[in-house]
Scaffold this active site. Structure first.
Site, PDB file in Angstrom:
ATOM      1  N   ASP A  10       0.843  -1.195   0.000  1.00 10.54           N
ATOM      2  CA  ASP A  10       0.000   0.000   0.000  1.00 10.54           C
ATOM      3  C   ASP A  10       0.880   1.247   0.000  1.00 10.54           C
ATOM      4  O   ASP A  10       1.886   1.307   0.703  1.00 10.54           O
ATOM      5  CB  ASP A  10      -0.923  -0.007   1.233  1.00 10.54           C
ATOM      6  CG  ASP A  10      -2.060   0.981   1.099  1.00 10.54           C
ATOM      7  OD1 ASP A  10      -1.792   2.202   0.972  1.00 10.54           O
ATOM      8  OD2 ASP A  10      -3.219   0.559   1.116  1.00 10.54           O
ATOM      9  N   ILE A  11       0.498   2.229  -0.785  1.00 11.84           N
ATOM     10  CA  ILE A  11       1.294   3.452  -0.906  1.00 11.84           C
ATOM     11  C   ILE A  11       1.214   4.298   0.366  1.00 11.84           C
ATOM     12  O   ILE A  11       2.108   5.114   0.637  1.00 11.84           O
ATOM     13  CB  ILE A  11       0.823   4.241  -2.157  1.00 11.84           C
ATOM     14  CG1 ILE A  11       1.913   5.154  -2.671  1.00 11.84           C
ATOM     15  CG2 ILE A  11      -0.474   4.983  -1.911  1.00 11.84           C
ATOM     16  CD1 ILE A  11       1.646   5.697  -4.067  1.00 11.84           C
ATOM     17  N   ASN A  31     -12.814  -3.356   2.370  1.00 16.73           N
ATOM     18  CA  ASN A  31     -13.792  -2.273   2.377  1.00 16.73           C
ATOM     19  C   ASN A  31     -14.679  -2.430   1.150  1.00 16.73           C
ATOM     20  O   ASN A  31     -14.179  -2.609   0.035  1.00 16.73           O
ATOM     21  CB  ASN A  31     -13.082  -0.918   2.352  1.00 16.73           C
ATOM     22  CG  ASN A  31     -12.262  -0.688   3.607  1.00 16.73           C
ATOM     23  OD1 ASN A  31     -12.678  -1.046   4.702  1.00 16.73           O
ATOM     24  ND2 ASN A  31     -11.087  -0.103   3.448  1.00 16.73           N
ATOM     25  N   GLU A  87     -12.347   3.204  -1.360  1.00 16.22           N
ATOM     26  CA  GLU A  87     -11.879   4.342  -2.169  1.00 16.22           C
ATOM     27  C   GLU A  87     -11.473   3.921  -3.567  1.00 16.22           C
ATOM     28  O   GLU A  87     -11.651   4.683  -4.516  1.00 16.22           O
ATOM     29  CB  GLU A  87     -10.700   5.024  -1.461  1.00 16.22           C
ATOM     30  CG  GLU A  87     -11.107   5.698  -0.160  1.00 16.22           C
ATOM     31  CD  GLU A  87      -9.932   6.322   0.569  1.00 16.22           C
ATOM     32  OE1 GLU A  87      -8.770   6.074   0.172  1.00 16.22           O
ATOM     33  OE2 GLU A  87     -10.191   7.039   1.549  1.00 16.22           O
ATOM     34  N   VAL A  88     -10.897   2.735  -3.679  1.00 14.18           N
ATOM     35  CA  VAL A  88     -10.502   2.231  -4.998  1.00 14.18           C
ATOM     36  C   VAL A  88     -11.448   1.092  -5.355  1.00 14.18           C
ATOM     37  O   VAL A  88     -11.504   0.072  -4.655  1.00 14.18           O
ATOM     38  CB  VAL A  88      -9.036   1.742  -5.000  1.00 14.18           C
ATOM     39  CG1 VAL A  88      -8.691   1.144  -6.362  1.00 14.18           C
ATOM     40  CG2 VAL A  88      -8.083   2.892  -4.657  1.00 14.18           C
ATOM     41  N   HIS A 100     -10.141  -5.623  -3.346  1.00  8.38           N
ATOM     42  CA  HIS A 100      -8.823  -5.857  -2.765  1.00  8.38           C
ATOM     43  C   HIS A 100      -8.950  -6.246  -1.301  1.00  8.38           C
ATOM     44  O   HIS A 100      -9.855  -5.794  -0.604  1.00  8.38           O
ATOM     45  CB  HIS A 100      -7.917  -4.629  -2.913  1.00  8.38           C
ATOM     46  CG  HIS A 100      -8.514  -3.345  -2.427  1.00  8.38           C
ATOM     47  ND1 HIS A 100      -9.412  -2.611  -3.173  1.00  8.38           N
ATOM     48  CD2 HIS A 100      -8.362  -2.675  -1.268  1.00  8.38           C
ATOM     49  CE1 HIS A 100      -9.767  -1.531  -2.502  1.00  8.38           C
ATOM     50  NE2 HIS A 100      -9.148  -1.548  -1.331  1.00  8.38           N
ATOM     51  N   HIS A 125      -6.852  -5.873   2.111  1.00  6.62           N
ATOM     52  CA  HIS A 125      -5.705  -5.295   2.813  1.00  6.62           C
ATOM     53  C   HIS A 125      -5.157  -6.364   3.763  1.00  6.62           C
ATOM     54  O   HIS A 125      -5.929  -6.997   4.492  1.00  6.62           O
ATOM     55  CB  HIS A 125      -6.122  -4.104   3.677  1.00  6.62           C
ATOM     56  CG  HIS A 125      -6.644  -2.920   2.940  1.00  6.62           C
ATOM     57  ND1 HIS A 125      -5.878  -1.806   2.684  1.00  6.62           N
ATOM     58  CD2 HIS A 125      -7.866  -2.660   2.413  1.00  6.62           C
ATOM     59  CE1 HIS A 125      -6.609  -0.907   2.041  1.00  6.62           C
ATOM     60  NE2 HIS A 125      -7.821  -1.394   1.870  1.00  6.62           N
TER      61      HIS A 125
HETATM   62  P1  AMP Z   1      -9.848   1.220   0.118  1.00  5.73           P
HETATM   63  O1  AMP Z   1     -10.304   2.329   1.027  1.00  5.73           O
HETATM   64  O2  AMP Z   1     -10.017  -0.125   0.747  1.00  5.73           O
HETATM   65  O3  AMP Z   1     -10.424   1.332  -1.253  1.00  5.73           O
HETATM   66  O4  AMP Z   1      -8.283   1.376   0.037  1.00  5.73           O
HETATM   67  C1  AMP Z   1      -7.591   1.763  -1.098  1.00  5.73           C
HETATM   68  C2  AMP Z   1      -6.122   1.702  -0.742  1.00  5.73           C
HETATM   69  O5  AMP Z   1      -5.374   1.816  -1.935  1.00  5.73           O
HETATM   70  C3  AMP Z   1      -5.643   2.804   0.205  1.00  5.73           C
HETATM   71  O6  AMP Z   1      -5.107   2.213   1.386  1.00  5.73           O
HETATM   72  C4  AMP Z   1      -4.568   3.531  -0.610  1.00  5.73           C
HETATM   73  O7  AMP Z   1      -3.469   3.929   0.175  1.00  5.73           O
HETATM   74  C5  AMP Z   1      -4.182   2.461  -1.624  1.00  5.73           C
HETATM   75  N1  AMP Z   1      -3.641   2.985  -2.873  1.00  5.73           N
HETATM   76  C6  AMP Z   1      -4.188   3.922  -3.672  1.00  5.73           C
HETATM   77  N2  AMP Z   1      -3.418   4.129  -4.757  1.00  5.73           N
HETATM   78  C7  AMP Z   1      -2.359   3.274  -4.636  1.00  5.73           C
HETATM   79  C8  AMP Z   1      -1.216   3.001  -5.439  1.00  5.73           C
HETATM   80  N3  AMP Z   1      -0.991   3.647  -6.613  1.00  5.73           N
HETATM   81  N4  AMP Z   1      -0.328   2.080  -5.008  1.00  5.73           N
HETATM   82  C9  AMP Z   1      -0.533   1.434  -3.836  1.00  5.73           C
HETATM   83  N5  AMP Z   1      -1.608   1.625  -3.050  1.00  5.73           N
HETATM   84  C10 AMP Z   1      -2.505   2.532  -3.437  1.00  5.73           C
END
Ligand code: AMP
Ligand code: ZN
Length: 115
Positions: free
Chosen positions: A30-31, A86, A94-95, A99, A101
């Site tokens: 994770d970034i 999530n 958010e993405v 996925h 975590h």
């Molecule tokens: P979620 O709230 O479960 O959708 O989490 C999305 C996660 O993606 C967050 O923890 C971000 O830090 C992570 N994230 C977003 N963009 C990137 C990226 N380019 N590389 C790695 N992690 C990312």
């Protein structure tokens, strides 16, 4: 999905710190880590969230859980780890590419604070 950032990571169009890759699954750090170890395990197949899955994805989801534990151990999380999925806006996602975590290596607070 051409504009999905996790699909772009799978295609190598966005850099990542890769943890694992096979034909179906991909894992990367994770970034914005919330613990010393924090990586994400995703299917290469674009599924927006856990709400999109059906019975045809059962084997894939099972493989993800098995691999999550294996990779956690390989990343040094012998003492345990937290898995978080999530789902949807109501779940704080958010993405919008499914996925898991995998988080650990530091203090993990209780999921629910009891007053
Ligand atoms: P979620 O709230 O479960 O959708 O989490 C999305 C996660 O993606 C967050 O923890 C971000 O830090 C992570 N994230 C977003 N963009 C990137 C990226 N380019 N590389 C790695 N992690 C990312
Ligand atoms: Zn995607």
């Amino acid at each position: 999905m051409s504009d999905c950032i996790f699909c772009k990571i799978v295609r190598g169009e966005i850099p990542c710190r890769k943890v694992y890759e096979d034909d179906e699954l991909f894992a990367f750090h994770d970034i914005h880590p919330v613990a010393p170890v924090h990586f994400m395990l995703i299917p290469k197949l674009h599924l927006a969230s856990l709400q999109e899955v059906n019975g045809s994805h059962a084997v894939l989801l099972g493989k993800m859980l098995v691999l999550a534990a294996q990779l956690a151990t390989e990343q040094g999380l012998d003492d345990g780890f937290r898995t978080v999925i999530n789902t949807g806006r109501g779940g704080g996602q958010e993405v919008f590419h499914l996925h898991i975590h995998i988080i650990g290596g530091g203090h993990i607070s209780p999921m629910v604070r009891r007053e």
